[in-house]
Scaffold this active site. Sequence first.
Site, PDB file in Angstrom:
ATOM      1  N   HIS A   1      18.549  -9.674  24.789  1.00  0.00           N
ATOM      2  CA  HIS A   1      18.054  -9.913  25.981  1.00  0.00           C
ATOM      3  C   HIS A   1      16.918 -10.682  25.944  1.00  0.00           C
ATOM      4  CE1 HIS A   1      14.738  -6.841  26.336  1.00  0.00           C
ATOM      5  NE2 HIS A   1      15.598  -6.122  25.399  1.00  0.00           N
TER       6      HIS A   1
ATOM      7  N   ASP B   1      14.848 -11.139  28.923  1.00  0.00           N
ATOM      8  CA  ASP B   1      14.051 -10.567  29.935  1.00  0.00           C
ATOM      9  C   ASP B   1      13.039  -9.581  29.015  1.00  0.00           C
ATOM     10  OD1 ASP B   1      15.851  -8.711  29.456  1.00  0.00           O
ATOM     11  OD2 ASP B   1      15.097  -7.746  31.414  1.00  0.00           O
TER      12      ASP B   1
ATOM     13  N   ASP C   1      10.757  -7.338  21.354  1.00  0.00           N
ATOM     14  CA  ASP C   1      11.698  -6.747  22.387  1.00  0.00           C
ATOM     15  C   ASP C   1      11.975  -7.739  23.347  1.00  0.00           C
ATOM     16  OD1 ASP C   1      13.539  -5.060  23.743  1.00  0.00           O
ATOM     17  OD2 ASP C   1      11.876  -3.657  24.528  1.00  0.00           O
TER      18      ASP C   1
ATOM     19  N   GLU D   1      27.944 -14.738  21.382  1.00  0.00           N
ATOM     20  CA  GLU D   1      26.545 -14.458  21.690  1.00  0.00           C
ATOM     21  C   GLU D   1      26.301 -13.930  23.033  1.00  0.00           C
ATOM     22  OE1 GLU D   1      24.711 -17.774  19.938  1.00  0.00           O
ATOM     23  OE2 GLU D   1      25.372 -17.323  18.131  1.00  0.00           O
ATOM     24  N   GLU D   2      25.821 -12.981  23.422  1.00  0.00           N
ATOM     25  CA  GLU D   2      25.628 -12.360  24.832  1.00  0.00           C
ATOM     26  C   GLU D   2      24.039 -12.094  24.876  1.00  0.00           C
ATOM     27  OE1 GLU D   2      28.270 -11.565  26.867  1.00  0.00           O
ATOM     28  OE2 GLU D   2      30.071 -11.514  25.334  1.00  0.00           O
TER      29      GLU D   2
HETATM   30 ZN   LIG Z   1      15.123  -4.187  24.644  1.00  0.00          ZN
END
Ligand SMILES: [Zn+2]
Length: 174
Positions: free
Chosen positions: A88, A90, A121, A148-149
């Site tokens: 992710h 964000d 992260d 890939e996501e």
């Molecule tokens: Zn995470």
Amino acid sequence: MLVEPVPSTPVNDDEIERLYALIRVPSVSADPAHADDMDRAAGMLAEEINRAGGRPEVRATSGHPLVVGEVPASSADPDAPRVMIYGHYDVQPPGDLDRWDSPPFEPTVRDGALYARGTSDDKGNLFMLLVAVQRQASRRRQPLHGEEESGGTSAVEAIADESESTSACIIFDI
Ligand SMILES: [Zn+2]
């Protein structure tokens, strides 16, 4: 052997600069004021999928954009296993700025470790996987079809949709 070992090469200056550029984008998903930054980070990841020879797609969702891309196996063998990578882009809000030793969105190396919001992260982890795919693809040694996501909770549904055609999924997230 499915994956031939290749000599490891340290991350290069161009890769570092691209990672730093991604980290500098304050893609705070919880704050609507950062919606443009979410779009910007999504676009940067689409570009990284392009670099790997993949076809990126930035999908609008009810939440934030979902970046999806497929990178074909170098052999073009349709039966090559498919591996999904999830990460992710964000980040959490930086919180109290007084508690940061360096600005939260300025990548800073201290004692050999990289500090900035979202570095571990999940931007750094995700970027490393993308660079691995790019390197394999550029050597024409990409042994797998990669999917890939990247996104937030909307990615969970997309992963579930693709799970039947996927041999394995790499989630490098904390
Ligand atoms: Zn995470």
